[in-house]
Design a protein around this motif. Structure first.
Motif, PDB file in Angstrom:
ATOM      1  N   TRP A   1       8.201   6.751 -14.536  1.00  0.00           N
ATOM      2  CA  TRP A   1       7.689   7.091 -13.209  1.00  0.00           C
ATOM      3  C   TRP A   1       6.240   7.507 -13.303  1.00  0.00           C
ATOM      4  CZ3 TRP A   1      12.606   8.013 -14.847  1.00  0.00           C
ATOM      5  CH2 TRP A   1      13.631   7.418 -14.087  1.00  0.00           C
ATOM      6  N   ILE A   2       5.546   7.283 -12.229  1.00  0.00           N
ATOM      7  CA  ILE A   2       4.145   7.683 -12.160  1.00  0.00           C
ATOM      8  C   ILE A   2       3.998   8.657 -10.988  1.00  0.00           C
ATOM      9  CG2 ILE A   2       3.273   5.552 -13.207  1.00  0.00           C
ATOM     10  CD1 ILE A   2       2.614   4.564 -10.381  1.00  0.00           C
ATOM     11  N   ASN A   3       2.809   9.111 -10.728  1.00  0.00           N
ATOM     12  CA  ASN A   3       2.585  10.041  -9.619  1.00  0.00           C
ATOM     13  C   ASN A   3       3.095   9.466  -8.313  1.00  0.00           C
ATOM     14  OD1 ASN A   3       1.352  11.977 -11.198  1.00  0.00           O
ATOM     15  ND2 ASN A   3      -0.690  11.134 -10.877  1.00  0.00           N
ATOM     16  N   ILE A   4       3.618  10.335  -7.493  1.00  0.00           N
ATOM     17  CA  ILE A   4       4.098   9.918  -6.176  1.00  0.00           C
ATOM     18  C   ILE A   4       2.891   9.688  -5.278  1.00  0.00           C
ATOM     19  CG2 ILE A   4       5.339  10.672  -4.111  1.00  0.00           C
ATOM     20  CD1 ILE A   4       7.103  12.362  -5.990  1.00  0.00           C
ATOM     21  N   LYS A   5       2.904   8.569  -4.587  1.00  0.00           N
ATOM     22  CA  LYS A   5       1.856   8.268  -3.622  1.00  0.00           C
ATOM     23  C   LYS A   5       2.533   7.957  -2.299  1.00  0.00           C
ATOM     24  CE  LYS A   5      -1.446   6.504  -6.933  1.00  0.00           C
ATOM     25  NZ  LYS A   5      -2.250   5.384  -7.374  1.00  0.00           N
ATOM     26  N   LEU A   6       2.178   8.725  -1.299  1.00  0.00           N
ATOM     27  CA  LEU A   6       2.735   8.490   0.026  1.00  0.00           C
ATOM     28  C   LEU A   6       1.685   7.793   0.865  1.00  0.00           C
ATOM     29  CD1 LEU A   6       4.545  11.894   0.594  1.00  0.00           C
ATOM     30  CD2 LEU A   6       5.527   9.734  -0.173  1.00  0.00           C
TER      31      LEU A   6
ATOM     32  N   TRP B   1       5.782   7.080   9.641  1.00  0.00           N
ATOM     33  CA  TRP B   1       5.462   5.874   8.881  1.00  0.00           C
ATOM     34  C   TRP B   1       6.599   5.524   7.925  1.00  0.00           C
ATOM     35  CZ3 TRP B   1       2.203   2.999  11.061  1.00  0.00           C
ATOM     36  CH2 TRP B   1       1.522   1.992  10.390  1.00  0.00           C
ATOM     37  N   VAL B   2       7.829   5.931   8.280  1.00  0.00           N
ATOM     38  CA  VAL B   2       9.006   5.741   7.437  1.00  0.00           C
ATOM     39  C   VAL B   2       9.216   4.278   7.069  1.00  0.00           C
ATOM     40  CG1 VAL B   2      11.538   5.896   7.386  1.00  0.00           C
ATOM     41  CG2 VAL B   2      10.174   7.842   8.179  1.00  0.00           C
ATOM     42  N   VAL B   3       9.296   3.404   8.061  1.00  0.00           N
ATOM     43  CA  VAL B   3       9.615   2.000   7.799  1.00  0.00           C
ATOM     44  C   VAL B   3       8.465   1.284   7.080  1.00  0.00           C
ATOM     45  CG1 VAL B   3      10.234  -0.214   8.851  1.00  0.00           C
ATOM     46  CG2 VAL B   3      11.352   1.895   9.625  1.00  0.00           C
ATOM     47  N   PRO B   4       7.221   1.313   7.609  1.00  0.00           N
ATOM     48  CA  PRO B   4       6.157   0.600   6.901  1.00  0.00           C
ATOM     49  C   PRO B   4       5.814   1.223   5.545  1.00  0.00           C
ATOM     50  CG  PRO B   4       5.335   1.458   9.013  1.00  0.00           C
ATOM     51  CD  PRO B   4       6.773   1.818   8.903  1.00  0.00           C
ATOM     52  N   GLY B   5       5.990   2.542   5.416  1.00  0.00           N
ATOM     53  CA  GLY B   5       5.673   3.219   4.162  1.00  0.00           C
ATOM     54  C   GLY B   5       6.809   3.237   3.166  1.00  0.00           C
ATOM     55  N   LYS B   6       7.979   2.763   3.590  1.00  0.00           N
ATOM     56  CA  LYS B   6       9.166   2.683   2.742  1.00  0.00           C
ATOM     57  C   LYS B   6       9.527   4.024   2.107  1.00  0.00           C
ATOM     58  CE  LYS B   6       8.308  -2.193   1.749  1.00  0.00           C
ATOM     59  NZ  LYS B   6       7.468  -2.332   2.898  1.00  0.00           N
ATOM     60  N   SER B   7       9.510   5.075   2.943  1.00  0.00           N
ATOM     61  CA  SER B   7       9.877   6.407   2.453  1.00  0.00           C
ATOM     62  C   SER B   7      10.443   7.244   3.596  1.00  0.00           C
ATOM     63  CB  SER B   7       8.658   7.126   1.865  1.00  0.00           C
ATOM     64  OG  SER B   7       9.001   8.455   1.527  1.00  0.00           O
TER      65      SER B   7
END
Length: 194
Positions: A4-9, A70-76
């Motif tokens: 894993w790498i740093n989380i990027k939102l 931005w849940v759907v476009p950001g996939k989170s």
């Protein structure tokens, strides 16, 4: 095994240019809510969910950070408008906790869901201003999660003031205009538990 790498939102690219021309301070609650409702409209227009939020300096009305769903476009599932606004405000102020930097207000187009309630408590806001009711979001299919029926009183007991129904009709209108994906509907939740 994965590494894993740093989380990027991700935040929407348009959000950085959206604020051009907005006054530095918005001293009135209706001005702040109008801005947040505009964020929700822009979110829909650009493929996001029908929710907007922003963090303001409670005393001066200075915009610290905006947020959109931005849940759907950001996939989170983390990318709720309130969470985005709080994270960007924390980054702007260089702290994981806002209260040590002043008194801040979270303005949100819809009352916070269960996730956002938890985040706003830990972020250290002094005030929450809401537009539409959570029932308004549920009426178009969103599941707001398990929230206490007494969430408003519980926030007040923890020193967080709550103002509800600021420009509610305008906030509801944005919700009702949404035709995008309902990513956490009641139906999806009941299908998973079966």
């Amino acid at each position: 095994m994965n590494h894993w790498i740093n989380i990027k939102l991700p935040i929407p690219k348009w959000l950085n240019t959206w604020a051009i021309g907005i006054p530095e301070t918005l001293p009135d609650a209706n001005q702040r809510m109008s801005l947040v409702i505009d964020l929700a409209r822009m979110s829909i227009k650009n493929g996001g969910g029908p929710f907007g939020a922003a963090v303001f300096n409670q005393h001066t009305g200075e915009l610290i950070a905006p947020g959109v769903n931005w849940v759907v476009p950001g996939k989170s599932s983390l990318l709720h408008a309130e969470v985005m606004a709080l994270v960007l405000a924390e980054q702007t102020l260089g702290s994981y906790e806002l209260a040590s930097h002043g008194s801040f207000e979270l303005v949100t187009s819809v009352e916070p869901c269960c996730q956002c309630l938890g985040v706003l408590l830990w972020a250290g806001v002094a005030s929450v201003v809401c537009g539409a009711h959570s029932e308004d979001a549920q009426a178009i299919g969103f599941n707001e999660g398990p929230r206490s029926m007494h969430w408003e009183q519980e926030l007040k007991q923890r020193g967080v003031s709550v103002t509800r129904e600021v420009m509610r009709p305008q906030a509801v209108e944005v919700l009702q205009s949404y035709t995008g994906e309902i990513y956490n509907s009641q139906l999806q939740v009941s299908n998973r538990s079966g």
